[in-house]
Design a protein around this motif. Structure first.
Motif, mmCIF file in Angstrom:
data_model
loop_
_atom_site.group_PDB
_atom_site.id
_atom_site.type_symbol
_atom_site.label_atom_id
_atom_site.label_comp_id
_atom_site.label_asym_id
_atom_site.label_seq_id
_atom_site.Cartn_x
_atom_site.Cartn_y
_atom_site.Cartn_z
ATOM 1 N N MET A 4 0.852 -1.187 0.000
ATOM 2 C CA MET A 4 0.000 0.000 0.000
ATOM 3 C C MET A 4 0.888 1.237 0.000
ATOM 4 O O MET A 4 1.946 1.266 0.605
ATOM 5 C CB MET A 4 -0.911 -0.008 1.238
ATOM 6 C CG MET A 4 -1.854 -1.202 1.301
ATOM 7 S SD MET A 4 -2.832 -1.188 2.809
ATOM 8 C CE MET A 4 -3.624 -2.781 2.703
ATOM 9 N N GLN A 5 0.441 2.287 -0.662
ATOM 10 C CA GLN A 5 1.189 3.525 -0.726
ATOM 11 C C GLN A 5 1.102 4.227 0.618
ATOM 12 O O GLN A 5 0.166 4.031 1.375
ATOM 13 C CB GLN A 5 0.631 4.423 -1.839
ATOM 14 C CG GLN A 5 -0.820 4.807 -1.624
ATOM 15 C CD GLN A 5 -1.343 5.766 -2.658
ATOM 16 O OE1 GLN A 5 -0.643 6.498 -3.313
ATOM 17 N NE2 GLN A 5 -2.643 5.760 -2.805
ATOM 18 N N PRO A 6 2.020 5.130 1.000
ATOM 19 C CA PRO A 6 3.280 5.429 0.364
ATOM 20 C C PRO A 6 4.426 4.818 1.159
ATOM 21 O O PRO A 6 4.201 4.226 2.206
ATOM 22 C CB PRO A 6 3.315 6.958 0.463
ATOM 23 C CG PRO A 6 2.636 7.225 1.768
ATOM 24 C CD PRO A 6 1.632 6.120 1.979
ATOM 25 N N GLY A 55 -3.651 5.431 3.431
ATOM 26 C CA GLY A 55 -3.164 5.229 2.071
ATOM 27 C C GLY A 55 -3.964 4.245 1.252
ATOM 28 O O GLY A 55 -3.479 3.742 0.234
ATOM 29 N N GLY A 56 -5.215 3.957 1.672
ATOM 30 C CA GLY A 56 -5.978 2.926 0.983
ATOM 31 C C GLY A 56 -7.278 3.432 0.385
ATOM 32 O O GLY A 56 -7.501 4.631 0.233
ATOM 33 N N THR A 122 -6.516 10.430 -11.589
ATOM 34 C CA THR A 122 -6.841 11.482 -10.639
ATOM 35 C C THR A 122 -6.322 11.056 -9.285
ATOM 36 O O THR A 122 -5.825 9.932 -9.116
ATOM 37 C CB THR A 122 -8.364 11.730 -10.611
ATOM 38 O OG1 THR A 122 -8.644 12.886 -9.841
ATOM 39 C CG2 THR A 122 -9.109 10.538 -10.026
ATOM 40 N N GLN A 123 -6.437 11.918 -8.293
ATOM 41 C CA GLN A 123 -5.959 11.573 -6.954
ATOM 42 C C GLN A 123 -7.048 10.995 -6.069
ATOM 43 O O GLN A 123 -6.769 10.205 -5.173
ATOM 44 C CB GLN A 123 -5.343 12.809 -6.287
ATOM 45 C CG GLN A 123 -4.064 13.274 -6.978
ATOM 46 C CD GLN A 123 -3.571 14.603 -6.471
ATOM 47 O OE1 GLN A 123 -4.347 15.493 -6.143
ATOM 48 N NE2 GLN A 123 -2.254 14.756 -6.393
ATOM 49 N N LEU A 124 -8.288 11.389 -6.313
ATOM 50 C CA LEU A 124 -9.421 10.849 -5.563
ATOM 51 C C LEU A 124 -10.517 10.500 -6.560
ATOM 52 O O LEU A 124 -11.098 11.382 -7.189
ATOM 53 C CB LEU A 124 -9.931 11.873 -4.548
ATOM 54 C CG LEU A 124 -11.067 11.395 -3.630
ATOM 55 C CD1 LEU A 124 -10.598 10.253 -2.737
ATOM 56 C CD2 LEU A 124 -11.604 12.545 -2.784
ATOM 57 N N PRO A 160 -1.535 9.359 -10.684
ATOM 58 C CA PRO A 160 -1.038 10.416 -9.806
ATOM 59 C C PRO A 160 -0.933 9.909 -8.370
ATOM 60 O O PRO A 160 -1.623 8.967 -7.964
ATOM 61 C CB PRO A 160 -2.104 11.508 -9.918
ATOM 62 C CG PRO A 160 -2.856 11.210 -11.167
ATOM 63 C CD PRO A 160 -2.802 9.728 -11.342
ATOM 64 N N ALA A 161 -0.056 10.516 -7.597
ATOM 65 C CA ALA A 161 0.091 10.168 -6.185
ATOM 66 C C ALA A 161 -0.318 11.361 -5.333
ATOM 67 O O ALA A 161 0.022 12.498 -5.660
ATOM 68 C CB ALA A 161 1.535 9.776 -5.882
ATOM 69 N N PRO A 162 -1.053 11.108 -4.258
ATOM 70 C CA PRO A 162 -1.634 9.816 -3.865
ATOM 71 C C PRO A 162 -2.837 9.464 -4.734
ATOM 72 O O PRO A 162 -3.384 10.324 -5.417
ATOM 73 C CB PRO A 162 -2.079 10.075 -2.415
ATOM 74 C CG PRO A 162 -2.418 11.535 -2.396
ATOM 75 C CD PRO A 162 -1.418 12.193 -3.314
#
Length: 338
Positions: A4-6, A55-56, A122-124, A160-162
């Motif tokens: 899982m990020q980051p 991060g999930g 996208t981020q979200l 993209p992150a996150p």
């Protein structure tokens, strides 16, 4: 197993305390801004935020009209994330989500393919009524949710992150829907059940949302700051007693591990990813509550949202009218008695 990020660079204890104090201030501001728009859904807001801070991804399950969409839009604003929404329908195609290649022709007549990115970049991402799309389209999200990239024509395209997916699902309508496969459900850190508001909260909804003006939330963080908090959560210490509580709970939820009630009531149980989710979310819940380390109470509080979509009742349990909520509550009680 996908990570899982980051990722995080280790900090010393004093640095963690300083970072935690700053994060506490940010989280308090986030809660205050969300509360301007979302009334009376404290546990829903908390669990959804915990999933993002960990991060999930989160699956929001509830009947229409309970502000699931409004919550996702508000979180995108408050957290300073780029947000897209996809309305899942039976005729939605994978290319409608991840994008597709189009052919371009320059002035000289030379032709070449160009990848046009879909809304998943996208981020979200809000995946609205995710169970209305076909399994083929649902699976288009699977690689993105786990690996944080998509592959088109053999080429890797990083997201993209996150990157977070908040999906909604209506538990009432089953006709014309496609239940999410177990492998995809497991990619959601938590299943957040969105229930009807309490009386006073519903009164506030009536008064605040039917006038000339409605309250708006403002940005508190940006993507970089959110990633810093996510990295901090991964560095928070976890005691051996909490680790043992997580292992005990997750393993007791699996048939064939010596728990008589589980063997009788559970058809299949959670895998190791459930333990990972509990570790991350327990840390996030501690920080959310102003503590620097998680406790067993955090594990118990998160057992239902983390485990319920990673388990299935046996035929006998369904015939007895039992629910997964009952089974998980009994597991928590039996672990506490030991």
């Amino acid at each position: 197993m996908g990570a899982m990020q980051p990722t995080a660079t280790p900090l010393d204890e004093k640095a963690i305390v300083r970072s935690a104090e700053q994060a506490l201030e940010d989280i308090a501001r986030i809660r205050a801004e969300v509360a301007k728009v979302i009334f009376g859904q404290d546990s829903v807001v908390e669990q959804t935020l915990l999933a993002i801070l960990s991060g999930g991804h989160a699956l929001l399950v509830g009947v229409p009209g309970l502000a699931k969409t409004k919550l996702v839009v508000t979180l995108g604003t408050v957290l300073g994330l780029n947000a897209n929404r996809i309305q899942f329908t039976p005729d939605l195609m994978p290319s409608d989500i991840i994008g597709s290649e189009v052919m371009d022709q320059d002035d000289s007549g030379k032709r070449s393919f160009r990848f046009v990115r879909g809304p998943v970049f996208t981020q979200l991402l809000m995946a609205d009524e995710i169970n209305r799309a076909s399994p083929r389209t649902q699976s288009a999200l699977l690689q993105a949710m786990q690996e944080y990239h998509v592959t088109v024509a053999g080429e890797r395209n990083d997201l993209p992150a996150p990157f977070h997916v908040l999906a909604t699902q209506n538990p009432l309508e089953q006709e014309g829907t496609y239940p999410l496969p177990e492998a995809q459900l497991d990619r959601f850190l938590m299943q957040v059940d969105v229930r009807y508001p309490e009386l006073e909260a519903e009164r506030q909804i009536l008064l605040e949302t039917t006038g000339v003006r409605e309250s708006d939330a403002s940005a508190v963080l940006d993507a970089a700051r959110l990633q810093e908090i996510q990295a901090l959560i991964r560095q928070m210490p976890v005691s051996e007693t909490v680790v043992d509580a997580i292992l005990s709970l997750v393993r007791a939820a699996r048939p064939g591990n010596g728990n008589e009630a589980t063997d009788r009531h559970v058809a299949w149980g959670p895998g190791p990813r459930a333990g990972q989710a509990l570790m991350l979310c327990a840390r996030a819940r501690a920080l959310y509550d102003g503590r620097l380390a998680p406790s067993i109470d955090d594990v118990d509080a998160l057992a239902e949202p983390v485990l319920q979509h990673r388990m299935a009742l046996s035929f006998a349990a369904r015939a007895e009218g039992m629910s997964l909520r009952d089974v998980i509550a009994d597991l928590v009680k039996s672990r506490a008695r030991r």
